[in-house]
Write an enzyme that holds these catalytic residues in place. Structure first.
Site, PDB file in Angstrom:
ATOM      1  N   HIS A  34       0.828  -1.205   0.000  1.00  0.00           N
ATOM      2  CA  HIS A  34       0.000   0.000   0.000  1.00  0.00           C
ATOM      3  C   HIS A  34       0.861   1.253   0.000  1.00  0.00           C
ATOM      4  CE1 HIS A  34      -4.076  -1.480   0.337  1.00  0.00           C
ATOM      5  NE2 HIS A  34      -3.736  -2.307   1.317  1.00  0.00           N
ATOM      6  N   CYS A  77       0.297   1.441  -5.807  1.00  0.00           N
ATOM      7  CA  CYS A  77      -0.660   2.243  -6.564  1.00  0.00           C
ATOM      8  C   CYS A  77      -0.144   3.665  -6.756  1.00  0.00           C
ATOM      9  CB  CYS A  77      -2.009   2.289  -5.838  1.00  0.00           C
ATOM     10  SG  CYS A  77      -2.842   0.702  -5.767  1.00  0.00           S
ATOM     11  N   ARG A  82       0.225   2.141 -11.750  1.00  0.00           N
ATOM     12  CA  ARG A  82       1.102   1.419 -10.836  1.00  0.00           C
ATOM     13  C   ARG A  82       2.492   2.064 -10.873  1.00  0.00           C
ATOM     14  NH1 ARG A  82      -3.001  -0.097  -9.476  1.00  0.00           N
ATOM     15  NH2 ARG A  82      -3.843  -2.203  -9.223  1.00  0.00           N
TER      16      ARG A  82
END
Length: 243
Positions: A136, A205, A214
């Site tokens: 993340h 991300c 990405r």
């Protein structure tokens, strides 16, 4: 009569909007702050559990020049990728600070709240191929929050049951489409080719609050040493950190 009904309706609508606003505020606070608190504690627990496991069952290290990498605990078989959800390594990125990030098997959302996830079909640390992980960038511990601050030449260290693996970043972070799975192929951008190098790929991300792209960081293995020899130079030198 009608005026009273209108005032009542307006008051009711106002109360509903206030309630919805409070709920939305609490949800945002949960996403922005509390998920990080939960994830940070989960990551510390995973790292602690790994160190205890490795201390209790010390594997026999192989020589640094061995063609086969040293043990990975439950992953130490040629044809196995281990149990889904299990932590098997610890990621260290000196440029991003002193945080120890557990690497778990799999990339489901629940696992990414406990560390970073290993793409199941990618190589294991120290082995020929592409050791690829996802993490993340915002919320849930944010292990890759500042991945964009990394630069070519930065070092990435992977700690396993008995070995430290040090990779050097090949190029500055770059952006691809979220459907571009070739970046995690054994030979990045060349699916189907037989690998000959020992690579690492970090994915997250981009931008912070969206998944429309990405961000990718790639590196090549440059050194390995037994854990018994102490931390590798990459973790002991004074690397400028972005925190």
């Amino acid at each position: 009569m009608w005026a009273e009904r209108a005032r009542t309706a307006i008051r009711s609508v106002g109360e509903i909007l206030i309630t919805l606003g409070v709920v939305l505020f609490l949800f945002c606070a949960y996403q922005l702050f509390y998920t990080n608190v939960i994830a940070d504690e989960a990551m510390r627990s995973e790292v602690s559990d790994l160190h205890k496991l490795w201390a209790a069952q010390p594997p026999t290290p192989r020589s640094a020049g061995s063609a086969t990498p040293a043990g990975l605990g439950p992953f130490d078989t040629a044809d196995s990728r281990g149990t889904s959800g299990a932590a098997f390594a610890i990621l260290h990125i000196p440029r991003l600070g002193d945080k120890s990030i557990p690497v778990l098997q799999g990339t489901s959302l629940d696992l990414l709240g406990r560390g970073v996830g290993h793409y199941k079909d990618s190589a294991l640390p120290g082995r020929v191929g592409n050791f690829a992980v996802a993490g993340h960038r915002k919320t849930h511990g944010e292990p890759f929050r500042y991945l964009d601050e990394m630069r070519a030449g930065d070092l990435i260290v992977v700690e396993t049951a008995d070995t430290w693996y040090t990779y050097r970043e090949d190029r500055d972070p770059f952006i691809v489409d979220p459907t571009d799975l070739a970046v995690v192929a054994p030979v990045p951008d060349h699916p189907g080719e037989t690998p000959s190098q020992k690579l690492i790929t970090l994915t997250t991300c981009n931008p912070w609050w969206a998944s429309t792209q990405r961000m990718i960081v790639t590196g090549t293995l440059i050194a390995q040493q037994p854990r018994s020899a102490g931390e590798p130079p990459a973790l002991t030198v004074n690397t400028p950190k972005f925190q």
